[in-house]
Write an enzyme that holds these catalytic residues in place. Sequence first.
Site: not given
Length: 277
Positions: A67, A71, A92, A108, A132-133, A135, A244
Amino acid sequence: MITGTTKLIAHLGYPTEAFKAPLIYNPYFEKNGIDAVVVPMGCRPEDYSAFLKLLFRLSNIHGALITMPHKISTMGLLDEASTNAKVAGSCNAVRLGADGRLIGDMFDGEGFVRGVLRKGTQVAGARALVVGAGGVGSAIAASLAQAGVERLAIFDAVETTTMALLGRLTKYYPHLAVTSGSADPAGFDIVVNATPLGMRRGDPLPIDVDRISPSTFVGEVVMTKDMTPFLEAVRARGCAFQVGTDMLFEQIPAYLEFFEFPTTTAVNLRAIAKLGR
């Protein structure tokens, strides 16, 4: 009970106070008689490269969960990486191969896609927008590409971040239609908020909800609470959605398979997790 035969899974990051994985994996291992344990290990960035190599010299090490903030740096320490990890630009999960090689993967995005599929939404052939690009957004984009989306649009406020992800996507998925430059959700079957917006009170919505069709499936990555203002807004429009924490629980069966342990379902993991303690 930890014994001399217990397989050790290190949970590597820094700091460790917010780690949740041991409260999910260890109850599952105990309930199912699996002789393994997840142990948080706080490793500062300056020590990480040397520590990871030494960790995998232990005779009872089986693997590691990776984490923040490690990563991305893990990618340069691997002997072998999956396509998902290469497209995401981060890793990860690491396991020790039979020949002593370090093998890495990224789950993920796999957790996100498994959740979407479990809820009955078609991914193959779909048109998807990821806002959102960073991680997590890169990982989701990688798994959506692997799952066979027809069109993938990427938007990030930092253009260099967007272009770097597009470059990796086109390298590994040259036939995928990939676009960038707009967060307009109109015309997409799947829309994902992969930004931190929604973590703090007063954050603006990450996407113009009025432009989202009620037939669109919407995904969220913010885990501070299930129903973020963004999800509340898309629910009011009639959209199906994913919270989420679904991404977290859905990726753990994939981790278990990677580590060659008996797998389970996200529903079962939620039932036995000790997150309330």
